[in-house]
Design an enzyme around this catalytic site. Structure first.
Site, short mmCIF file in Angstrom:
data_model
loop_
_atom_site.label_atom_id
_atom_site.label_comp_id
_atom_site.label_asym_id
_atom_site.label_seq_id
_atom_site.Cartn_x
_atom_site.Cartn_y
_atom_site.Cartn_z
N SER A 1 42.10 72.89 21.89
CA SER A 1 40.67 72.75 22.17
C SER A 1 39.85 73.79 21.40
CB SER A 1 40.40 72.93 23.67
OG SER A 1 41.08 71.96 24.42
N1 SAH Z 1 45.03 73.08 26.75
C1 SAH Z 1 45.45 72.59 25.46
C2 SAH Z 1 44.66 71.37 25.05
C3 SAH Z 1 45.54 70.32 24.50
S1 SAH Z 1 44.81 68.72 24.30
C4 SAH Z 1 45.38 73.67 24.41
O1 SAH Z 1 44.72 74.70 24.67
O2 SAH Z 1 45.99 73.53 23.35
C5 SAH Z 1 45.22 67.91 25.81
C6 SAH Z 1 46.68 67.88 26.18
O3 SAH Z 1 46.80 67.05 27.36
C7 SAH Z 1 47.61 67.25 25.14
O4 SAH Z 1 48.64 68.14 24.84
C8 SAH Z 1 48.14 65.98 25.85
O5 SAH Z 1 49.47 65.66 25.48
C9 SAH Z 1 48.03 66.37 27.31
N2 SAH Z 1 48.00 65.24 28.24
C10 SAH Z 1 47.42 64.03 28.10
N3 SAH Z 1 47.59 63.27 29.20
C11 SAH Z 1 48.32 64.04 30.08
C12 SAH Z 1 48.83 63.81 31.40
N4 SAH Z 1 48.65 62.66 32.05
N5 SAH Z 1 49.52 64.82 31.99
C13 SAH Z 1 49.72 66.01 31.35
N6 SAH Z 1 49.27 66.26 30.11
C14 SAH Z 1 48.57 65.30 29.47
#
Ligand code: SAH
Length: 213
Positions: free
Chosen positions: A64
């Site tokens: 993000s």
């Molecule tokens: N907090 C992360 C943001 C990653 S983007 C960072 O700082 O890098 C969002 C993330 O949510 C992705 O890695 C994606 O695989 C995950 N995601 C999507 N749907 C999900 C679900 N149902 N349960 C857990 N994780 C999920």
């Protein structure tokens, strides 16, 4: 990979950019200033690590934007020792911010590749979440509930009821809600049955996905 003076300098500038966009919580700003974001990204993107932008981290996911991480963290309003659930571990950057603020962090990721990579990487940097879980964040983590705060870092088409149910009274759920773009939404649990909802403008996230692939 190293954390050089150059990286530290760029991080100071990034922290100033994030502050100039309206983040005032000094603990949050100090976490941004401390955490070597370039180490959370594939080497090809290192030069971009200290721009206030989201970037690809593999498995079609992104780390993000720092401003968004700071904004969500500020809304959580956490105290040292709070029990926090994060949905979407991804690169682990947001997880590291929560650890830096002294939270007991539980974080769920549904992409196996990212779960494995980040589970190895975070302890190397000295960030020890209470638990990193491979699973579906829609369900929350009922065995560890209730939480002081829950932060969802992917765009949720709906607000999962389980997450609201897993908040303590006084607890906060920070969740971007919507399909193509999302409205940052805060739910404060006032009583067992009563939730106060507040909205904080538009953001863009990768989608919160239901089925594992
Ligand atoms: N907090 C992360 C943001 C990653 S983007 C960072 O700082 O890098 C969002 C993330 O949510 C992705 O890695 C994606 O695989 C995950 N995601 C999507 N749907 C999900 C679900 N149902 N349960 C857990 N994780 C999920």
């Amino acid at each position: 990979m190293k954390d050089t003076f150059k990286h530290k300098g760029m991080r100071k500038q990034l922290t100033q950019v994030v502050a100039s966009k309206g983040i005032t919580d000094t603990d949050v700003l100090s976490a941004i200033d401390t955490i070597p974001r370039h180490l959370f990204m594939d080497s090809g993107f290192v030069d971009h690590a200290y721009q206030d932008k989201a970037f690809p981290i593999g498995a079609d996911q992104t780390i993000s934007q720092p401003y968004t991480v700071a904004f969500q963290t500020e809304l959580l309003n956490l105290k040292k020792g709070d029990k926090i659930l994060e949905i979407g571990t991804g690169s682990g950057y947001q997880t590291a911010v929560l650890c830096e603020l002294g939270a007991k962090v539980y974080s769920i990721e549904r992409q196996l590749e990212l779960f494995k990579k980040t589970s190895k990487f975070l302890p190397k940097l000295g960030y020890r979440a209470k638990k990193l879980i491979f699973g579906d964040g829609y369900k929350g983590l009922v065995e560890e509930a209730p939480f002081d705060g829950i932060i969802v870092t992917a765009g949720a088409p709906i607000v999962p009821k389980q997450l609201l149910n897993q908040l303590k009274i006084g607890g906060r759920l920070v969740i971007p809600v919507g399909k193509d773009s999302q409205i940052m939404t805060l739910y404060l649990r006032e009583t067992e049955k009563k939730f106060k909802k507040q909205e904080f403008g538009e953001f863009r996230f990768v989608p919160l996905l239901e089925d594992k692939n």
